[in-house]
Design an enzyme around this catalytic site. Structure first.
Site, mmCIF file in Angstrom:
data_model
loop_
_atom_site.group_PDB
_atom_site.id
_atom_site.type_symbol
_atom_site.label_atom_id
_atom_site.label_comp_id
_atom_site.label_asym_id
_atom_site.label_seq_id
_atom_site.Cartn_x
_atom_site.Cartn_y
_atom_site.Cartn_z
ATOM 1 N N LYS A 223 20.816 2.850 -87.996
ATOM 2 C CA LYS A 223 20.558 1.989 -86.825
ATOM 3 C C LYS A 223 21.643 2.112 -85.755
ATOM 4 O O LYS A 223 22.744 2.574 -86.009
ATOM 5 C CB LYS A 223 20.353 0.544 -87.287
ATOM 6 C CG LYS A 223 18.977 0.416 -87.953
ATOM 7 C CD LYS A 223 18.464 -0.970 -88.061
ATOM 8 C CE LYS A 223 17.016 -0.911 -88.570
ATOM 9 N NZ LYS A 223 16.553 -2.162 -89.140
ATOM 10 N N ARG A 257 16.859 -0.875 -97.563
ATOM 11 C CA ARG A 257 15.774 -0.035 -97.013
ATOM 12 C C ARG A 257 16.438 1.132 -96.297
ATOM 13 O O ARG A 257 17.144 0.927 -95.311
ATOM 14 C CB ARG A 257 14.924 -0.885 -96.060
ATOM 15 C CG ARG A 257 13.751 -0.158 -95.443
ATOM 16 C CD ARG A 257 12.985 -1.086 -94.505
ATOM 17 N NE ARG A 257 11.840 -0.412 -93.906
ATOM 18 C CZ ARG A 257 11.912 0.346 -92.807
ATOM 19 N NH1 ARG A 257 13.065 0.521 -92.192
ATOM 20 N NH2 ARG A 257 10.835 0.931 -92.349
HETATM 21 N N1 HH2 Z 1 13.585 -1.661 -89.717
HETATM 22 C C1 HH2 Z 1 12.674 -0.848 -89.176
HETATM 23 C C2 HH2 Z 1 11.331 -0.943 -89.546
HETATM 24 N N2 HH2 Z 1 10.929 -1.841 -90.463
HETATM 25 N N3 HH2 Z 1 11.432 -3.560 -91.994
HETATM 26 C C3 HH2 Z 1 12.321 -4.377 -92.556
HETATM 27 N N4 HH2 Z 1 11.944 -5.274 -93.493
HETATM 28 N N5 HH2 Z 1 13.652 -4.337 -92.213
HETATM 29 C C4 HH2 Z 1 14.123 -3.476 -91.272
HETATM 30 O O1 HH2 Z 1 15.341 -3.504 -90.981
HETATM 31 C C5 HH2 Z 1 13.194 -2.586 -90.649
HETATM 32 C C6 HH2 Z 1 11.828 -2.658 -91.037
HETATM 33 C C7 HH2 Z 1 13.109 0.188 -88.212
HETATM 34 O O2 HH2 Z 1 13.404 1.396 -88.883
HETATM 35 P P1 HH2 Z 1 12.389 2.627 -89.024
HETATM 36 O O3 HH2 Z 1 11.231 2.292 -89.882
HETATM 37 O O4 HH2 Z 1 13.137 3.833 -89.460
HETATM 38 O O5 HH2 Z 1 11.966 2.900 -87.535
HETATM 39 P P2 HH2 Z 1 10.649 2.587 -86.701
HETATM 40 O O6 HH2 Z 1 10.404 1.111 -86.701
HETATM 41 O O7 HH2 Z 1 10.995 3.132 -85.334
HETATM 42 O O8 HH2 Z 1 9.519 3.310 -87.367
#
Ligand code: HH2
Length: 283
Positions: A223, A257
């Site tokens: 992040k 995660r």
């Molecule tokens: N962060 C992201 C997405 N979903 N869910 C939870 N519970 N906690 C988090 O911190 C969280 C999440 C963002 O990360 P990522 O899935 O890699 O990116 P994107 O939302 O751009 O797909």
């Protein structure tokens, strides 16, 4: 005392050791890997790799939540996640779906998802109804605002207290709506309507959230708060992400995660060995 197990569809997950949730994004625009796994076979290969590396849960997402991400229609999101869930079922590893849409939740649960991970904490109309009967596990995350604008000017008087009050308010509201708290894990939502300072205050204050009683999941992987302190681009944040995961677990998080399962697993094994050496029993 914080619960040491988590009820998900199909059984109980043991949280007496920290669990790794591996991220599988089937999106064109996720912040760290958007487009890499949009093709279903690439996403499947990535998910299989994360499982081999030791992921305890696989979290499949068909919509990016990064600041400014485009909205995805429900049928498009279902077409991204359901075939992947179908293909992953034989791995016999708990599957999670990262969505806020009741229609996607229902389709994913029908396809065998054991967990619904919702960055909007089941606040969408019909979301609680979509998950109630399934017995699935739930991740409720805190976000201030909406992804498109959430990073414009986030403000809190006391970020740790406000995030905790919101999450436990949701746990109570869902209990009143017939959803057992033993199904729920809470997540402070690093990077979701928070400045770098807010994020580090939350990481430091994680024990106060843990003390409220529900298990805590932390999503810090790659992040921008890590980019802010290291000056590294998204793809070069693996060491920083591993450090952040360990710091979260040290402060009581029971699930991390992450994108980089193998590196996180090694670090957690060292953490666990040290824990056992101190004679504190199972980590
Ligand atoms: N962060 C992201 C997405 N979903 N869910 C939870 N519970 N906690 C988090 O911190 C969280 C999440 C963002 O990360 P990522 O899935 O890699 O990116 P994107 O939302 O751009 O797909």
């Amino acid at each position: 005392m914080t619960a040491t197990s988590w009820r998900v569809a199909g059984g109980l997950l043991d949280l007496s050791r920290p669990l790794i949730m591996g991220i599988v994004n089937v999106t064109p625009d996720s912040f760290s890997d958007g487009g890499r796994f949009l093709d279903g076979s690439a996403a499947l290969a990535q998910a299989q790799r994360l499982a081999e590396e030791g992921a305890d849960i696989l979290d499949v997402g068909g919509e990016s939540t990064r600041p400014g991400a485009a909205d995805v229609p429900v049928d498009v999101e279902i077409a991204r996640v359901v075939p992947l869930l179908d293909a992953l079922r034989p791995l016999r590893i708990p599957l999670s779906v990262d969505t806020s849409k009741p229609g996607v939740m229902r389709a994913a649960l029908d396809a065998g998802a054991a967990i619904v991970n919702d960055v909007r904490a089941l606040q969408a109309e019909g979301a609680a109804d979509a998950v109630r009967e399934s017995g699935c596990g739930l991740v409720l995350m805190h976000m201030q605002g909406e992804p498109r604008t959430m990073q414009a000017d986030p403000r809190y008087d006391d970020v740790v207290r406000e995030v905790g009050e919101f999450l436990h308010g949701r746990v109570a509201a869902l209990a009143a709506a017939g959803i057992a708290s033993e199904r729920i894990v809470v997540d402070p939502g690093f990077g979701f309507g928070k400045t770098v300072r807010h994020n580090f205050t939350l990481l430091r204050g994680l024990p106060a959230l843990v003390a409220r009683g529900r298990p805590v999941l932390a999503g810090l992987s790659r992040k921008s708060m890590l980019g802010a302190v290291t000056g590294r681009a998204v793809g070069d944040r693996v060491p920083a992400s591993v450090a952040a995961a360990i710091l979260a677990v040290e402060r009581g998080a029971r699930i991390v995660r992450v994108h980089d399962v193998a590196a996180t697993r090694d670090a957690l094994q060292v953490w666990t060995a040290l824990r056992e050496e101190r004679g504190e029993g199972q980590a």
